[in-house]
Design a protein around this motif. Structure first.
Motif, PDB file in Angstrom:
ATOM      1  N   PHE A 100     -21.676 -20.631  10.602  1.00 62.41           N
ATOM      2  CA  PHE A 100     -21.103 -20.410   9.282  1.00 62.41           C
ATOM      3  C   PHE A 100     -19.829 -19.176   9.333  1.00 62.41           C
ATOM      4  N   GLY A 101     -20.205 -18.301  10.422  1.00 60.59           N
ATOM      5  CA  GLY A 101     -19.342 -17.275  10.432  1.00 60.59           C
ATOM      6  C   GLY A 101     -18.225 -17.424  11.437  1.00 60.59           C
ATOM      7  N   ALA A 102     -18.124 -18.189  12.372  1.00 60.21           N
ATOM      8  CA  ALA A 102     -17.216 -18.476  13.286  1.00 60.21           C
ATOM      9  C   ALA A 102     -15.897 -18.381  13.001  1.00 60.21           C
ATOM     10  N   ILE A 103     -15.586 -19.297  11.816  1.00 59.90           N
ATOM     11  CA  ILE A 103     -14.187 -19.384  11.422  1.00 59.90           C
ATOM     12  C   ILE A 103     -13.634 -18.342  10.907  1.00 59.90           C
ATOM     13  N   PRO A 104     -14.482 -17.588   9.795  1.00 62.40           N
ATOM     14  CA  PRO A 104     -14.019 -16.646   8.956  1.00 62.40           C
ATOM     15  C   PRO A 104     -13.530 -15.429   9.985  1.00 62.40           C
ATOM     16  N   PHE A 105     -14.608 -15.315  11.098  1.00 63.08           N
ATOM     17  CA  PHE A 105     -14.234 -14.215  12.198  1.00 63.08           C
ATOM     18  C   PHE A 105     -12.873 -14.265  13.050  1.00 63.08           C
ATOM     19  N   ALA A 106     -12.497 -15.579  12.989  1.00 58.82           N
ATOM     20  CA  ALA A 106     -11.201 -15.737  13.560  1.00 58.82           C
ATOM     21  C   ALA A 106      -9.990 -15.171  12.757  1.00 58.82           C
ATOM     22  N   TYR A 128      -6.977  -1.175   6.143  1.00 57.60           N
ATOM     23  CA  TYR A 128      -8.398  -0.852   5.775  1.00 57.60           C
ATOM     24  C   TYR A 128      -8.994  -2.225   5.269  1.00 57.60           C
ATOM     25  N   ILE A 129      -8.307  -2.975   4.405  1.00 55.40           N
ATOM     26  CA  ILE A 129      -9.075  -4.302   3.882  1.00 55.40           C
ATOM     27  C   ILE A 129      -9.446  -5.050   4.965  1.00 55.40           C
ATOM     28  N   THR A 130      -8.326  -5.185   5.955  1.00 51.45           N
ATOM     29  CA  THR A 130      -8.507  -6.404   6.988  1.00 51.45           C
ATOM     30  C   THR A 130      -9.495  -5.925   7.957  1.00 51.45           C
ATOM     31  N   TYR A 131      -9.475  -4.489   8.303  1.00 45.72           N
ATOM     32  CA  TYR A 131     -10.441  -4.246   9.326  1.00 45.72           C
ATOM     33  C   TYR A 131     -11.685  -4.019   8.746  1.00 45.72           C
ATOM     34  N   ILE A 132     -12.144  -3.835   7.788  1.00 43.96           N
ATOM     35  CA  ILE A 132     -13.341  -3.877   6.889  1.00 43.96           C
ATOM     36  C   ILE A 132     -13.832  -5.076   6.733  1.00 43.96           C
ATOM     37  N   LEU A 133     -13.187  -6.181   6.449  1.00 35.00           N
ATOM     38  CA  LEU A 133     -13.701  -7.460   6.349  1.00 35.00           C
ATOM     39  C   LEU A 133     -13.883  -7.800   7.785  1.00 35.00           C
ATOM     40  N   LEU A 134     -13.140  -7.804   8.773  1.00 30.79           N
ATOM     41  CA  LEU A 134     -13.576  -8.004  10.193  1.00 30.79           C
ATOM     42  C   LEU A 134     -14.828  -7.512  10.477  1.00 30.79           C
ATOM     43  N   SER A 135     -15.027  -6.166  10.267  1.00 30.90           N
ATOM     44  CA  SER A 135     -16.151  -5.587  10.959  1.00 30.90           C
ATOM     45  C   SER A 135     -17.438  -6.094  10.079  1.00 30.90           C
ATOM     46  N   ILE A 136     -17.340  -6.431   8.950  1.00 37.43           N
ATOM     47  CA  ILE A 136     -18.421  -6.984   8.053  1.00 37.43           C
ATOM     48  C   ILE A 136     -18.905  -8.419   8.805  1.00 37.43           C
ATOM     49  N   THR A 137     -17.862  -9.295   8.856  1.00 39.56           N
ATOM     50  CA  THR A 137     -17.925 -10.598   9.536  1.00 39.56           C
ATOM     51  C   THR A 137     -18.554 -10.407  10.986  1.00 39.56           C
ATOM     52  N   TYR A 138     -18.185  -9.682  11.732  1.00 38.84           N
ATOM     53  CA  TYR A 138     -18.686  -9.305  13.147  1.00 38.84           C
ATOM     54  C   TYR A 138     -19.963  -8.987  13.110  1.00 38.84           C
ATOM     55  N   THR A 140     -22.150  -9.628  10.698  1.00 35.55           N
ATOM     56  CA  THR A 140     -23.027 -10.726  10.112  1.00 35.55           C
ATOM     57  C   THR A 140     -23.242 -11.993  11.081  1.00 35.55           C
ATOM     58  N   ILE A 141     -22.331 -11.879  12.251  1.00 31.78           N
ATOM     59  CA  ILE A 141     -22.567 -12.697  13.369  1.00 31.78           C
ATOM     60  C   ILE A 141     -23.264 -12.140  14.505  1.00 31.78           C
ATOM     61  N   ASN A 142     -22.831 -10.843  14.862  1.00 29.88           N
ATOM     62  CA  ASN A 142     -23.327 -10.231  16.132  1.00 29.88           C
ATOM     63  C   ASN A 142     -24.846  -9.817  15.902  1.00 29.88           C
ATOM     64  N   VAL A 143     -25.343  -9.476  14.747  1.00 23.33           N
ATOM     65  CA  VAL A 143     -26.708  -9.454  14.658  1.00 23.33           C
ATOM     66  C   VAL A 143     -27.601 -10.307  14.861  1.00 23.33           C
ATOM     67  N   PRO A 144     -27.436 -11.344  13.971  1.00 19.15           N
ATOM     68  CA  PRO A 144     -28.129 -12.619  14.540  1.00 19.15           C
ATOM     69  C   PRO A 144     -28.131 -13.116  15.916  1.00 19.15           C
ATOM     70  N   TYR A 145     -26.867 -13.124  16.381  1.00 21.62           N
ATOM     71  CA  TYR A 145     -26.670 -13.590  17.789  1.00 21.62           C
ATOM     72  C   TYR A 145     -27.564 -12.605  18.827  1.00 21.62           C
ATOM     73  N   GLY A 146     -27.358 -11.236  18.741  1.00 25.47           N
ATOM     74  CA  GLY A 146     -28.170 -10.507  19.333  1.00 25.47           C
ATOM     75  C   GLY A 146     -29.822 -10.626  19.278  1.00 25.47           C
ATOM     76  N   ALA A 147     -30.344 -10.764  18.158  1.00 27.95           N
ATOM     77  CA  ALA A 147     -31.486 -11.239  17.934  1.00 27.95           C
ATOM     78  C   ALA A 147     -32.085 -12.268  18.520  1.00 27.95           C
ATOM     79  N   LEU A 148     -31.039 -13.448  18.666  1.00 24.41           N
ATOM     80  CA  LEU A 148     -31.483 -14.695  19.190  1.00 24.41           C
ATOM     81  C   LEU A 148     -32.143 -14.636  20.528  1.00 24.41           C
ATOM     82  N   THR A 149     -31.811 -13.489  21.110  1.00 25.81           N
ATOM     83  CA  THR A 149     -32.544 -13.367  22.529  1.00 25.81           C
ATOM     84  C   THR A 149     -34.163 -13.428  22.340  1.00 25.81           C
ATOM     85  N   SER A 150     -34.516 -12.517  21.367  1.00 24.90           N
ATOM     86  CA  SER A 150     -36.106 -12.352  21.196  1.00 24.90           C
ATOM     87  C   SER A 150     -36.610 -13.744  20.679  1.00 24.90           C
TER      88      SER A 150
END
Length: 466
Positions: A100-106, A128-138, A140-150
Motif C-alpha cells: 500500500f505504500g509503493a505508489i504514494p512513495f513514488a 517543506y510539505i513535499t519533503y515531509i510527506l516523502l519522509s513519512i511515506t519512506y 512507513t515503508i522502510n521500517v516494516p521492510y527492514g523488520a521483515l528480515t527478522s
C-alpha cells in the motif's frame, strides 16, 4: 489447552525461522531495497543540489529544512514502529506496507523534484510539505521492510546471506542513482525542451515508477514465517522505546553507528557534485565520481559472508573503517588537478564505507533477539523504527552539513566560487567525514554482542517456549 497450543505454534515458528531461504525469496526481498534506493537515494544525493541550483532555495535554508524534517521524524518514527508491531493482517505484519505504500512513495518523490512557479517563501513552504510527506511515506515503508528480515529467518548465517544480497541490490540502486540520474537528467533537460526543471522531474518519475514496481515485486515474493497473535501485539507500548534504550546496549551502539556511517556516506555523496564541479572543475566527471561510490559493491557484497566468517564482524568493520579514513583523508592532500588520483581515493573510501554500511544491517536482528532476551518482547517493528530514525538522520546530514558549511564559506550557486567557498567544499568533502569515521571506530569498541553470546541468547529464547 489454549496455552499448550500457543506454545506449540511459537515452537513451530521458531523452527521455521531456521529454515534455509531460497534465492528467489532472497532476490524478492532484496528488490525492496533496490526500490528504496532508486527513490530515496536520488533524494538524499541530489535534492540539496536541486534545491540550490535548480529550484532556487538557499543552501542554508535547505540545510535547516533537512534538520527540521529529522526532528519531525524523531516524533513520528517510534509511532510508526509501534503501529507496525501492532499490525496483524492476512498478508502478515510487515508486507502490507510494501503493497500500500509503493505508489504514494513514488508520487511524493516526483513532487519533491517538481518546480511550481511560486514566490521564494512559497517555494520553501512547498519544499517543506513535499519533503515531509516523502519522509513519512519512506518511514512507513522502510521500517516494516527492514523488520521483515527478522520475520523471514533467525539463522545468523541466513541473515548475513539475506542482508548481503539485499546490500548488493541496494548498491546496484546506488550505482544507477550515482551514474544514471545525472546522465538521464542532463539528456532529458536537453530533449524535453523545458530546461533543467523538467529534466529533473522526468528523471525522478522514472526512478519513482521503477521503485514502486520493485516494491510490489518484493511484496509478492517474500514470506513471513513468524505470525504474531492479537494478544502479543496488545502488550507492545510506546514506553518500550525507552525500555530498549535502557536495557539494549548493542542497539544503542548500533544506532550511533548508523548515524555515523550513513552520515558520512550522505555527506560525501551530496557534496560530491559540488566538489567535482567546482574544486576539480570537471562537471562532466560527476557521474564517474558517483559511479565509483557504488561500483565496488557489485564485487564486495557477495563476499561479505566469507569475509565475516574469515575475519569476524568486529575486525571486518574495523578494517573497513580504516580503509574509508585513508581514502577520504587523501582528498585533502591530492591536488584538484590530479583527477586520476582523486578517483582512486574515491574508490578506496567507497570500499570501506560500503562494507561497513552493508554489513551493519546484518547486526539488527541480533539486537532484536537481545531485546527479546532482556524484556520478553520481540519488537521488530519498533527497533527498526528506532534504527530507521538514526539511519535517516545520518542521511539527512548530507543536506544539513554541506548546506550550512558551504553557506558559511560563501558558496553561491551557478557561478565561479571564491577560494573560501572552495575551501568550504573541500572541508565538507574530506575533513568532516574523516573526523566522523574516527568516531565510528570508537563507537564500535562498545559493541559486545559477539557470535558466541548471540548463539547462547538464541538457544535460550528457543528453550523458553519448549
Amino acid at each position: 489447552m489454549a496455552t499448550n497450543l500457543a506454545e506449540k505454534i511459537v515452537i513451530e515458528e521458531r523452527q521455521q525461522q531456521l529454515e534455509k531461504i531460497g534465492y528467489r525469496e532472497k532476490i524478492g526481498y532484496a528488490s525492496g531495497d533496490l526500490a528504496c534506493n532508486l527513490i530515496y537515494q536520488t533524494v538524499t544525493t541530489y535534492l540539496l543540489f536541486f534545491y540550490t541550483d535548480v529550484f532556487g532555495i538557499s543552501a542554508a535554508a535547505a540545510g535547516v529544512m533537512f534538520l527540521i524534517v529529522r526532528v519531525i521524524d524523531a516524533v513520528l518514527d517510534p509511532i510508526i514502529g509501534l503501529a507496525v508491531d501492532r499490525t496483524n493482517t492476512r498478508w502478515g505484519r510487515f508486507r502490507p506496507y510494501l503493497l500500500f505504500g509503493a505508489i504514494p512513495f513514488a508520487i511524493f518523490a516526483i513532487f519533491c523534484f517538481t518546480t511550481p512557479d511560486f514566490s521564494d517563501i512559497g517555494k520553501l513552504v512547498y519544499a517543506y510539505i513535499t519533503y515531509i510527506l516523502l519522509s513519512i511515506t519512506y518511514t512507513t515503508i522502510n521500517v516494516p521492510y527492514g523488520a521483515l528480515t527478522s520475520a523471514i529467518t533467525q539463522d545468523n548465517k541466513e541473515v548475513v546471506s539475506l542482508t548481503s544480497i539485499r546490500m548488493l541490490f541496494a548498491n546496484i540502486g546506488g550505482l544507477v542513482v550515482a551514474f544514471g540520474v545525472p546522465l538521464i537528467a542532463a539528456l532529458l533537460s536537453d530533449t524535453a525542451g523545458a530546461g533543467k526543471e523538467r529534466g529533473w522531474q522526468l528523471t525522478m518519475a522514472i526512478m519513482g515508477v521503477a521503485g514502486a514496481a520493485l516494491l510490489l515485486f518484493s511484496f509478492f515474493n517474500t514470506k513471513e514465517r513468524v505470525k504474531f497473535t492479537h494478544t502479543e501485539t496488545e502488550k507492545i507500548m510506546f514506553s518500550d522505546v525507552f525500555e530498549q534504550f535502557k536495557v539494549n546496549r548493542p542497539l544503542v551502539v548500533l544506532c550511533t553507528f548508523f548515524i555515523i556511517i550513513f552520515g558520512v556516506n550522505s555527506i560525501i555523496n551530496s557534496v560530491g557534485i559540488y566538489y567535482v564541479s567546482y574544486n576539480v572543475g570537471r562537471p562532466d566527471m560527476v557521474k564517474w565520481y558517483g559511479l565509483l561510490g557504488s561500483l565496488p559493491a557489485i564485487i564486495l557484497m557477495p563476499l561479505i559472508p566469507m569475509l565475516n566468517k574469515w575475519l569476524g564482524k568486529k575486525m571486518l568493520l574495523r578494517l573497513s573503517l580504516i580503509l574509508a579514513i585513508i581514502g577520504t583523508l587523501a582528498l585533502v592532500v591530492i591536488p584538484a588537478s590530479m583527477v586520476g588520483l582523486i578517483l582512486v581515493a574515491r574508490a578506496v573510501s567507497a570500499v570501506g564505507c560500503l562494507v561497513a554500511g552493508g554489513f551493519m544491517w546484518a547486526l539488527i536482528p541480533e539486537t532484536i533477539d537481545y531485546g527479546e532476551y532482556k524484556t520478553g518482547k520481540r519488537l521488530s517493528g519498533l527497533i527498526y523504527a528506532m534504527i530507521g530514525f538514526f539511519f535517516k538522520f545520518g542521511m539527512a546530514l548530507g543536506g544539513i552539513v554541506p548546506g550550512i558549511v558551504m553557506q558559511s564559506f560563501g558558496y553561491v550557486a551557478n557561478q565561479t566560487q571564491t577560494p573560501e567557498a572552495l575551501t568550504g567544499i573541500l572541508i565538507t568533502t574530506a575533513v568532516i567525514p574523516t573526523i566522523i569515521l574516527v568516531l565510528a571506530l570508537v563507537d564500535l569498541n562498545f559493541y559486545k554482542l559477539d557470535e558466541k553470546e548471540h548463539s547462547r541468547i538464541v538457544a535460550e529464547l528457543r528453550a523458553r517456549v519448549e
